[in-house]
Design a protein around this motif. Structure first.
Motif, PDB file in Angstrom:
ATOM      1  N   LEU A 139       0.820  -1.219   0.000  1.00 48.83           N
ATOM      2  CA  LEU A 139       0.000   0.000   0.000  1.00 48.83           C
ATOM      3  C   LEU A 139       0.852   1.266   0.000  1.00 48.83           C
ATOM      4  O   LEU A 139       0.454   2.287  -0.572  1.00 48.83           O
ATOM      5  N   LEU A 140       2.018   1.209   0.633  1.00 48.44           N
ATOM      6  CA  LEU A 140       2.883   2.392   0.721  1.00 48.44           C
ATOM      7  C   LEU A 140       3.241   2.955  -0.661  1.00 48.44           C
ATOM      8  O   LEU A 140       2.988   4.139  -0.928  1.00 48.44           O
ATOM      9  N   PRO A 141       3.787   2.157  -1.586  1.00 46.47           N
ATOM     10  CA  PRO A 141       4.085   2.720  -2.917  1.00 46.47           C
ATOM     11  C   PRO A 141       2.834   3.037  -3.727  1.00 46.47           C
ATOM     12  O   PRO A 141       2.808   4.014  -4.488  1.00 46.47           O
ATOM     13  N   PHE A 142       1.778   2.231  -3.560  1.00 42.11           N
ATOM     14  CA  PHE A 142       0.547   2.476  -4.328  1.00 42.11           C
ATOM     15  C   PHE A 142      -0.049   3.838  -3.971  1.00 42.11           C
ATOM     16  O   PHE A 142      -0.365   4.642  -4.854  1.00 42.11           O
ATOM     17  N   ILE A 143      -0.229   4.101  -2.683  1.00 40.44           N
ATOM     18  CA  ILE A 143      -0.804   5.382  -2.251  1.00 40.44           C
ATOM     19  C   ILE A 143       0.099   6.541  -2.660  1.00 40.44           C
ATOM     20  O   ILE A 143      -0.376   7.591  -3.122  1.00 40.44           O
ATOM     21  N   SER A 144       1.408   6.370  -2.511  1.00 42.58           N
ATOM     22  CA  SER A 144       2.351   7.438  -2.850  1.00 42.58           C
ATOM     23  C   SER A 144       2.271   7.809  -4.327  1.00 42.58           C
ATOM     24  O   SER A 144       2.184   8.992  -4.682  1.00 42.58           O
ATOM     25  N   CYS A 169      -1.230   9.371  -5.271  1.00 41.47           N
ATOM     26  CA  CYS A 169      -1.338  10.747  -4.781  1.00 41.47           C
ATOM     27  C   CYS A 169      -0.437  11.682  -5.570  1.00 41.47           C
ATOM     28  O   CYS A 169      -0.814  12.828  -5.867  1.00 41.47           O
ATOM     29  N   TYR A 170       0.748  11.217  -5.920  1.00 43.80           N
ATOM     30  CA  TYR A 170       1.653  12.044  -6.729  1.00 43.80           C
ATOM     31  C   TYR A 170       1.042  12.325  -8.098  1.00 43.80           C
ATOM     32  O   TYR A 170       1.095  13.457  -8.593  1.00 43.80           O
ATOM     33  N   HIS A 171       0.429  11.312  -8.688  1.00 46.01           N
ATOM     34  CA  HIS A 171      -0.187  11.476 -10.003  1.00 46.01           C
ATOM     35  C   HIS A 171      -1.369  12.450  -9.960  1.00 46.01           C
ATOM     36  O   HIS A 171      -1.511  13.306 -10.835  1.00 46.01           O
ATOM     37  N   VAL A 172      -2.195  12.354  -8.932  1.00 49.25           N
ATOM     38  CA  VAL A 172      -3.417  13.158  -8.869  1.00 49.25           C
ATOM     39  C   VAL A 172      -3.143  14.563  -8.337  1.00 49.25           C
ATOM     40  O   VAL A 172      -3.686  15.549  -8.856  1.00 49.25           O
ATOM     41  N   HIS A 173      -2.301  14.692  -7.318  1.00 41.74           N
ATOM     42  CA  HIS A 173      -2.174  15.973  -6.606  1.00 41.74           C
ATOM     43  C   HIS A 173      -0.850  16.696  -6.823  1.00 41.74           C
ATOM     44  O   HIS A 173      -0.811  17.926  -6.734  1.00 41.74           O
ATOM     45  N   ARG A 174       0.230  15.969  -7.028  1.00 39.73           N
ATOM     46  CA  ARG A 174       1.565  16.567  -7.119  1.00 39.73           C
ATOM     47  C   ARG A 174       1.871  17.424  -5.889  1.00 39.73           C
ATOM     48  O   ARG A 174       2.498  18.476  -5.993  1.00 39.73           O
ATOM     49  N   SER A 175       1.376  16.961  -4.742  1.00 42.07           N
ATOM     50  CA  SER A 175       1.549  17.717  -3.498  1.00 42.07           C
ATOM     51  C   SER A 175       2.115  16.795  -2.419  1.00 42.07           C
ATOM     52  O   SER A 175       1.508  15.757  -2.105  1.00 42.07           O
ATOM     53  N   VAL A 176       3.269  17.170  -1.869  1.00 36.91           N
ATOM     54  CA  VAL A 176       3.887  16.380  -0.804  1.00 36.91           C
ATOM     55  C   VAL A 176       2.988  16.351   0.423  1.00 36.91           C
ATOM     56  O   VAL A 176       2.878  15.329   1.116  1.00 36.91           O
ATOM     57  N   THR A 184      -7.571   1.008  -3.160  1.00 35.27           N
ATOM     58  CA  THR A 184      -7.385   0.719  -4.588  1.00 35.27           C
ATOM     59  C   THR A 184      -8.631   1.027  -5.424  1.00 35.27           C
ATOM     60  O   THR A 184      -8.570   0.939  -6.651  1.00 35.27           O
ATOM     61  N   ALA A 185      -9.738   1.392  -4.787  1.00 34.94           N
ATOM     62  CA  ALA A 185     -10.968   1.670  -5.541  1.00 34.94           C
ATOM     63  C   ALA A 185     -10.819   2.851  -6.488  1.00 34.94           C
ATOM     64  O   ALA A 185     -11.535   2.946  -7.492  1.00 34.94           O
ATOM     65  N   VAL A 186      -9.854   3.754  -6.213  1.00 34.67           N
ATOM     66  CA  VAL A 186      -9.662   4.938  -7.068  1.00 34.67           C
ATOM     67  C   VAL A 186      -9.145   4.570  -8.454  1.00 34.67           C
ATOM     68  O   VAL A 186      -9.179   5.397  -9.372  1.00 34.67           O
ATOM     69  N   ILE A 187      -8.661   3.335  -8.628  1.00 32.66           N
ATOM     70  CA  ILE A 187      -8.118   2.924  -9.925  1.00 32.66           C
ATOM     71  C   ILE A 187      -9.168   3.026 -11.024  1.00 32.66           C
ATOM     72  O   ILE A 187      -8.849   3.261 -12.191  1.00 32.66           O
ATOM     73  N   GLU A 188     -10.427   2.876 -10.657  1.00 28.98           N
ATOM     74  CA  GLU A 188     -11.499   2.963 -11.653  1.00 28.98           C
ATOM     75  C   GLU A 188     -11.569   4.359 -12.269  1.00 28.98           C
ATOM     76  O   GLU A 188     -11.945   4.517 -13.424  1.00 28.98           O
ATOM     77  N   LYS A 189     -11.203   5.391 -11.486  1.00 28.14           N
ATOM     78  CA  LYS A 189     -11.305   6.772 -11.965  1.00 28.14           C
ATOM     79  C   LYS A 189     -10.022   7.266 -12.628  1.00 28.14           C
ATOM     80  O   LYS A 189     -10.070   8.144 -13.481  1.00 28.14           O
ATOM     81  N   ILE A 190      -8.888   6.728 -12.214  1.00 25.04           N
ATOM     82  CA  ILE A 190      -7.623   7.285 -12.714  1.00 25.04           C
ATOM     83  C   ILE A 190      -6.899   6.378 -13.704  1.00 25.04           C
ATOM     84  O   ILE A 190      -5.851   6.757 -14.229  1.00 25.04           O
ATOM     85  N   SER A 216       4.710   4.213 -18.225  1.00 18.67           N
ATOM     86  CA  SER A 216       5.503   3.429 -17.269  1.00 18.67           C
ATOM     87  C   SER A 216       4.934   3.573 -15.856  1.00 18.67           C
ATOM     88  O   SER A 216       4.861   2.597 -15.100  1.00 18.67           O
ATOM     89  N   LEU A 217       4.497   4.794 -15.494  1.00 19.54           N
ATOM     90  CA  LEU A 217       3.878   5.016 -14.188  1.00 19.54           C
ATOM     91  C   LEU A 217       2.555   4.258 -14.091  1.00 19.54           C
ATOM     92  O   LEU A 217       2.242   3.656 -13.057  1.00 19.54           O
ATOM     93  N   ARG A 218       1.794   4.283 -15.159  1.00 23.02           N
ATOM     94  CA  ARG A 218       0.516   3.558 -15.193  1.00 23.02           C
ATOM     95  C   ARG A 218       0.735   2.058 -15.022  1.00 23.02           C
ATOM     96  O   ARG A 218      -0.003   1.391 -14.288  1.00 23.02           O
ATOM     97  N   HIS A 219       1.768   1.527 -15.657  1.00 23.61           N
ATOM     98  CA  HIS A 219       2.039   0.088 -15.546  1.00 23.61           C
ATOM     99  C   HIS A 219       2.437  -0.293 -14.127  1.00 23.61           C
ATOM    100  O   HIS A 219       2.039  -1.343 -13.623  1.00 23.61           O
ATOM    101  N   ILE A 220       3.210   0.577 -13.471  1.00 25.06           N
ATOM    102  CA  ILE A 220       3.602   0.304 -12.084  1.00 25.06           C
ATOM    103  C   ILE A 220       2.372   0.273 -11.182  1.00 25.06           C
ATOM    104  O   ILE A 220       2.232  -0.608 -10.324  1.00 25.06           O
ATOM    105  N   VAL A 221       1.471   1.243 -11.370  1.00 19.32           N
ATOM    106  CA  VAL A 221       0.252   1.296 -10.562  1.00 19.32           C
ATOM    107  C   VAL A 221      -0.614   0.062 -10.800  1.00 19.32           C
ATOM    108  O   VAL A 221      -1.173  -0.517  -9.860  1.00 19.32           O
ATOM    109  N   ILE A 222      -0.716  -0.367 -12.058  1.00 17.35           N
ATOM    110  CA  ILE A 222      -1.524  -1.535 -12.387  1.00 17.35           C
ATOM    111  C   ILE A 222      -0.945  -2.799 -11.748  1.00 17.35           C
ATOM    112  O   ILE A 222      -1.683  -3.640 -11.219  1.00 17.35           O
TER     113      ILE A 222
END
Length: 296
Positions: A110-115, A118-125, A207-213, A221-227
């Motif tokens: 969950l640690l890398p998935f959430i990170s 959040c980076y993809h959607v918000h770009r906010s630390v 992981t439910a947010v995957i449906e929207k993003i 490459s980022l999308r593949h890592i998330v998947i």
């Protein structure tokens, strides 16, 4: 006879070789790309997207499902002696490698998935750290209930010579009793009945947010890592569900499992459905995502 057996064993690989050669001969690039498709994880994600096992759908039925399975399994165990199989053994590889470290596995994925999400959607630390604090809350919940269950077991138990021998030994603490190879009997609330549903529900919430993003990634490459992380997390949730099923039908007494399951449900409800809906909280992943897109 040996030669015939070797031919039979080599036949499937020979078929593949002939198929590839035929593709090359006919210049069928589509078939070749299908055989050697390096984008297999994208196909898998597409299948998961339209599957009933999507986290958003599971969250509608899983909480009640866990309670029903716990109750039905507990009653069945008391009424019927079910035949054992591999996964009901405490020595099975899923229990030894995964369930014993259930919170650790959940945290590590969950640690890398959430990170990344959040980076993809918000770009906010700040938002990334806010969302990651949900893992600190989850760790605190896991630690507290582990301590509580052990405290209750020790407070209500006694040390016996063996599981079938009711002769009391001279040890008054659970740790001393276990160290000397004796049997401690107390009210043992099922840690598996608590932790496995809690981890599965937490995975599905995150992981439910995957449906929207899923289609919004500019970087493939980022999308593949998330998947890949999404797939591994839901595979992990499937393992938690399987082992919860085995626990419900084969281990502990009725009140021990029901109480454990109820505590797991209350922990999920109290965090994701109540506290995380408030402004001062780690924030619910769906709410934070919605707010970001309203601003846009």
């Amino acid at each position: 006879m040996a030669a015939r057996r070797r031919c039979r064993l080599n036949r499937p690989s020979s078929y593949w070789l002939l198929f590839v050669c035929a593709c090359v001969a006919s210049n069928n690039s589509l078939a070749i790309s299908w055989v050697f498709n390096v984008q297999w994880y994208s196909t898998m994600a597409a299948l998961l997207h339209y599957s009933i096992f999507m986290p958003g759908r599971l969250l509608k039925y899983a909480p009640l499902g866990f309670l029903v399975v716990s109750l039905v399994g507990s009653v069945t165990k008391e009424l019927v002696t079910l035949p054992p199989f591999y996964f009901t053994s405490k020595r099975n590889f899923l229990n030894m490698l995964f369930v014993k470290f259930a919170w650790g596995w959940t945290l590590v994925l969950l640690l890398p998935f959430i990170s990344i999400v959040c980076y993809h959607v918000h770009r906010s630390v700040t938002v990334i750290l806010q969302r990651l604090s949900a893992l600190l809350v989850g760790t605190a919940v896991w630690y507290f209930f582990t301590w509580l269950f052990m405290f209750i077991e020790e407070s209500t138990g006694d040390c016996y010579v063996s599981e079938v021998n009711t002769t009391l030994s001279g040890y008054s603490s659970r740790s001393d009793c276990k160290k000397n190879g004796l049997f401690w009997s107390g009210f043992d609330i099922s840690g598996h009945s608590f932790l496995l549903p809690y981890c599965a529900l937490m995975i599905w919430e995150e992981t439910a947010v995957i449906e929207k993003i899923n289609e919004s990634f500019k970087s493939q490459s980022l999308r593949h890592i998330v998947i890949i992380l999404f797939s591994l997390l839901n595979l992990l949730a499937l393992i938690w569900c399987l082992m919860f099923l085995c626990t419900s039908f084969y281990y502990h007494d009725i009140p021990q499992k029901i109480i454990g399951t109820v505590f797991g449900m209350l922990s999920w409800y109290g965090t994701y459905l109540y506290w995380y809906q408030k402004p001062v909280s780690p924030g619910h992943p769906q709410i934070i995502f919605t707010r970001r897109h309203k601003v846009k």
